[in-house]
Design a protein around this motif. Structure first.
Motif, PDB file in Angstrom:
ATOM      1  N   LEU A 143      34.211  60.195   0.932  1.00 41.42           N
ATOM      2  CA  LEU A 143      33.636  58.893   1.279  1.00 41.42           C
ATOM      3  C   LEU A 143      32.115  58.914   1.146  1.00 41.42           C
ATOM      4  CD1 LEU A 143      35.807  57.845   4.352  1.00 41.42           C
ATOM      5  CD2 LEU A 143      36.137  57.321   1.935  1.00 41.42           C
ATOM      6  N   LEU A 144      31.503  60.049   1.469  1.00 40.32           N
ATOM      7  CA  LEU A 144      30.063  60.162   1.264  1.00 40.32           C
ATOM      8  C   LEU A 144      29.720  60.142  -0.227  1.00 40.32           C
ATOM      9  CD1 LEU A 144      28.913  62.784   3.933  1.00 40.32           C
ATOM     10  CD2 LEU A 144      28.750  60.288   4.008  1.00 40.32           C
ATOM     11  N   GLN A 145      30.612  60.699  -1.041  1.00 45.91           N
ATOM     12  CA  GLN A 145      30.399  60.636  -2.485  1.00 45.91           C
ATOM     13  C   GLN A 145      30.417  59.189  -2.966  1.00 45.91           C
ATOM     14  OE1 GLN A 145      32.856  63.223  -4.889  1.00 45.91           O
ATOM     15  NE2 GLN A 145      32.553  61.986  -6.722  1.00 45.91           N
ATOM     16  N   CYS A 146      31.289  58.409  -2.379  1.00 46.18           N
ATOM     17  CA  CYS A 146      31.359  56.986  -2.695  1.00 46.18           C
ATOM     18  C   CYS A 146      30.025  56.302  -2.386  1.00 46.18           C
ATOM     19  CB  CYS A 146      32.495  56.354  -1.893  1.00 46.18           C
ATOM     20  SG  CYS A 146      32.689  54.573  -2.117  1.00 46.18           S
ATOM     21  N   VAL A 147      29.439  56.644  -1.240  1.00 45.80           N
ATOM     22  CA  VAL A 147      28.149  56.074  -0.842  1.00 45.80           C
ATOM     23  C   VAL A 147      27.043  56.550  -1.781  1.00 45.80           C
ATOM     24  CG1 VAL A 147      26.431  55.952   1.009  1.00 45.80           C
ATOM     25  CG2 VAL A 147      28.872  55.875   1.559  1.00 45.80           C
ATOM     26  N   ALA A 148      27.091  57.840  -2.162  1.00 43.19           N
ATOM     27  CA  ALA A 148      26.075  58.401  -3.054  1.00 43.19           C
ATOM     28  C   ALA A 148      26.149  57.809  -4.451  1.00 43.19           C
ATOM     29  CB  ALA A 148      26.230  59.925  -3.125  1.00 43.19           C
ATOM     30  N   SER A 149      27.310  57.308  -4.845  1.00 44.04           N
ATOM     31  CA  SER A 149      27.506  56.783  -6.194  1.00 44.04           C
ATOM     32  C   SER A 149      27.078  55.330  -6.341  1.00 44.04           C
ATOM     33  CB  SER A 149      28.993  56.890  -6.594  1.00 44.04           C
ATOM     34  OG  SER A 149      29.454  58.208  -6.538  1.00 44.04           O
ATOM     35  N   ALA A 156      27.277  63.178  -7.909  1.00 46.44           N
ATOM     36  CA  ALA A 156      27.209  61.717  -7.946  1.00 46.44           C
ATOM     37  C   ALA A 156      25.763  61.236  -7.871  1.00 46.44           C
ATOM     38  CB  ALA A 156      28.019  61.135  -6.785  1.00 46.44           C
ATOM     39  N   LEU A 157      24.929  61.959  -7.144  1.00 43.66           N
ATOM     40  CA  LEU A 157      23.520  61.581  -7.034  1.00 43.66           C
ATOM     41  C   LEU A 157      22.784  61.765  -8.352  1.00 43.66           C
ATOM     42  CD1 LEU A 157      22.517  63.076  -3.557  1.00 43.66           C
ATOM     43  CD2 LEU A 157      22.613  60.648  -4.150  1.00 43.66           C
ATOM     44  N   VAL A 158      23.046  62.882  -9.050  1.00 42.70           N
ATOM     45  CA  VAL A 158      22.289  63.185 -10.268  1.00 42.70           C
ATOM     46  C   VAL A 158      22.871  62.526 -11.506  1.00 42.70           C
ATOM     47  CG1 VAL A 158      21.541  65.396  -9.317  1.00 42.70           C
ATOM     48  CG2 VAL A 158      23.578  65.326 -10.775  1.00 42.70           C
ATOM     49  N   LYS A 159      24.071  61.970 -11.391  1.00 43.85           N
ATOM     50  CA  LYS A 159      24.718  61.383 -12.567  1.00 43.85           C
ATOM     51  C   LYS A 159      23.888  60.262 -13.158  1.00 43.85           C
ATOM     52  CE  LYS A 159      29.296  60.009 -14.183  1.00 43.85           C
ATOM     53  NZ  LYS A 159      30.713  59.751 -13.788  1.00 43.85           N
ATOM     54  N   VAL A 160      23.254  59.477 -12.298  1.00 41.97           N
ATOM     55  CA  VAL A 160      22.346  58.427 -12.754  1.00 41.97           C
ATOM     56  C   VAL A 160      20.944  59.021 -12.831  1.00 41.97           C
ATOM     57  CG1 VAL A 160      21.352  56.171 -12.228  1.00 41.97           C
ATOM     58  CG2 VAL A 160      23.762  56.625 -11.717  1.00 41.97           C
ATOM     59  N   ASP A 161      20.307  58.912 -13.980  1.00 38.54           N
ATOM     60  CA  ASP A 161      18.979  59.498 -14.168  1.00 38.54           C
ATOM     61  C   ASP A 161      17.973  58.828 -13.239  1.00 38.54           C
ATOM     62  OD1 ASP A 161      20.077  61.064 -16.164  1.00 38.54           O
ATOM     63  OD2 ASP A 161      19.572  59.646 -17.756  1.00 38.54           O
ATOM     64  N   ALA A 181      28.518  72.679 -10.685  1.00 42.85           N
ATOM     65  CA  ALA A 181      27.203  73.215 -10.328  1.00 42.85           C
ATOM     66  C   ALA A 181      26.310  73.313 -11.560  1.00 42.85           C
ATOM     67  CB  ALA A 181      27.357  74.583  -9.671  1.00 42.85           C
ATOM     68  N   THR A 182      26.876  73.732 -12.700  1.00 42.57           N
ATOM     69  CA  THR A 182      26.097  73.823 -13.937  1.00 42.57           C
ATOM     70  C   THR A 182      25.694  72.444 -14.421  1.00 42.57           C
ATOM     71  OG1 THR A 182      27.389  75.806 -14.511  1.00 42.57           O
ATOM     72  CG2 THR A 182      26.044  74.836 -16.250  1.00 42.57           C
ATOM     73  N   PHE A 183      26.580  71.461 -14.241  1.00 41.71           N
ATOM     74  CA  PHE A 183      26.250  70.086 -14.596  1.00 41.71           C
ATOM     75  C   PHE A 183      25.048  69.597 -13.782  1.00 41.71           C
ATOM     76  CE2 PHE A 183      26.724  65.597 -13.291  1.00 41.71           C
ATOM     77  CZ  PHE A 183      26.544  64.969 -14.518  1.00 41.71           C
ATOM     78  N   LEU A 205      17.459  69.830 -15.202  1.00 40.80           N
ATOM     79  CA  LEU A 205      16.661  70.267 -16.341  1.00 40.80           C
ATOM     80  C   LEU A 205      16.318  69.117 -17.282  1.00 40.80           C
ATOM     81  CD1 LEU A 205      18.391  73.650 -17.262  1.00 40.80           C
ATOM     82  CD2 LEU A 205      15.986  73.356 -16.645  1.00 40.80           C
ATOM     83  N   LEU A 206      17.230  68.167 -17.441  1.00 42.28           N
ATOM     84  CA  LEU A 206      16.998  67.055 -18.351  1.00 42.28           C
ATOM     85  C   LEU A 206      15.897  66.119 -17.859  1.00 42.28           C
ATOM     86  CD1 LEU A 206      20.652  66.187 -19.448  1.00 42.28           C
ATOM     87  CD2 LEU A 206      18.847  67.246 -20.818  1.00 42.28           C
ATOM     88  N   ASP A 207      15.590  66.171 -16.582  1.00 40.01           N
ATOM     89  CA  ASP A 207      14.460  65.413 -16.049  1.00 40.01           C
ATOM     90  C   ASP A 207      13.189  66.255 -16.241  1.00 40.01           C
ATOM     91  OD1 ASP A 207      13.921  62.969 -13.942  1.00 40.01           O
ATOM     92  OD2 ASP A 207      12.535  64.648 -13.645  1.00 40.01           O
TER      93      ASP A 207
END
Length: 321
Positions: free
Chosen positions: A116-122, A165-170, A202-204, A210-212
């Motif tokens: 559910l926290l992942q849902c909020v983070a997304s 979920a937090l890092v998925k969006v740049d 974790a690698t993702f 790194l991409l930032d």
């Protein structure tokens, strides 16, 4: 547990906490009634999170149905006492982390809260609020565990899902927060000892950091940081020779490619890039054109450093003679 007092059975009036569910839809034109029933169901389950006796069932139902409940994240965030209830679930298992005595049932329950926290983070409306409240810090003890039993592995994986979920969006703000809270060592720990899936997530996360540009500069700012990341990436490449994983290999190659775009890091990769990435050992496992292109570009970047070094050496020889 004492830090989060039990909350009453309450929601803001805007969510219609006490309203009865609407009637069943008719056979024709039932789209709106169906939607209303889903909203009412979600509201009631969120209400139940504040009731200790009803919370476990609500956690399970909401985590299973979170994809069909539109705008569940704002509902969770704005409902009075709900986030506190989820955090209560998280901190309640801290005592079972060391020594590692977490049971499968307790692990499943807290993983539902993490989902559910992942849902909020997304969600775009709650992501930054979630970050500003420093809620990811509550998950770090789970990423710091070393037990390889299933309860702990599920706990690590679900926690990584929240960070993922937090890092998925740049978003540089997200990356800066994670770097300030030392997420890199925690990810490296999982990349060393987690399951294939945990290693992949974790690698993702490291890849997205790194991409930032802020993340790349951070990791390449000191030799210690660069070699800590490089050593773990290298050990994973070695382990993939025995147990190949195209998904994990793809993220590893992307991390190396991004590092090769930093001048000083590229020079160091000339000496520490695993030979198995150079000699075609993984050619049979890379069927994705994008990954093949990344590997070719990586080798080209590192090879360019070699060509410059050789050219410089030749010039020095001519000048010296």
């Amino acid at each position: 547990m004492s830090n989060f007092p039990q909350q009453p059975h309450c929601l803001a009036p805007a969510f219609g906490g006490g309203a009865a569910p609407p009637p069943l839809p008719s056979a024709a034109g039932g789209g709106q009634p169906v939607r209303d029933r889903k909203i009412a169901s979600a509201e009631q389950l969120v209400l139940d999170l504040c009731e200790p006796d009803l919370r476990e069932n609500a956690l399970g139902e909401l985590s299973k149905k979170r994809e069909i409940f539109q705008d569940l994240a704002p509902l969770l965030w704005n409902a009075y006492g709900t986030i506190a209830a989820l955090l209560q679930e998280i901190v309640s298992i801290y005592p079972f982390l060391s020594p590692p005595t977490l049971s499968p049932g307790a692990s499943n329950r807290v993983c539902n809260a993490l989902a559910l926290l992942q849902c909020v983070a997304s969600h775009p409306d709650t992501r930054i609020l979630f970050l500003n409240a420093h809620i990811p810090l509550y998950l770090y003890p789970f990423l710091n565990t070393t037990s390889k039993t299933k309860p702990f592995e599920y706990l690590r994986l679900t926690s990584l899902g929240v960070i993922g979920a937090l890092v998925k969006v740049d978003d540089t703000e997200v990356i800066s927060f994670l770097l300030q809270t030392e997420i890199i060592p925690l990810c490296l720990r999982t990349m060393e000892m987690g399951s294939e899936l945990s290693k992949t997530v974790a690698t993702f996360i490291v890849q997205k950091i790194l991409l930032d540009d802020v993340g790349l500069r951070y990791i390449c700012a000191t030799a210690e940081r660069f070699y800590a990341v490089g050593q773990v990436l290298g050990s994973m490449v070695t382990s993939l020779a025995e147990q190949p994983s195209t998904r994990l290999l793809k993220h590893i190659i992307r991390c190396y490619l991004r590092l090769s775009e930093h001048p000083r890091a590229c020079g160091s990769l000339n000496n520490c890039l695993p030979n198995m990435l150079k000699d075609g050992s993984f050619n049979n496992y890379i069927d994705d054109p994008t990954t093949r292109h990344w590997l070719q570009q990586l080798l080209h970047n590192v090879g360019g450093i070699n060509r410059v070094a050789n050219l410089q050496g030749g010039l020095d020889h001519i000048i010296g003679s």
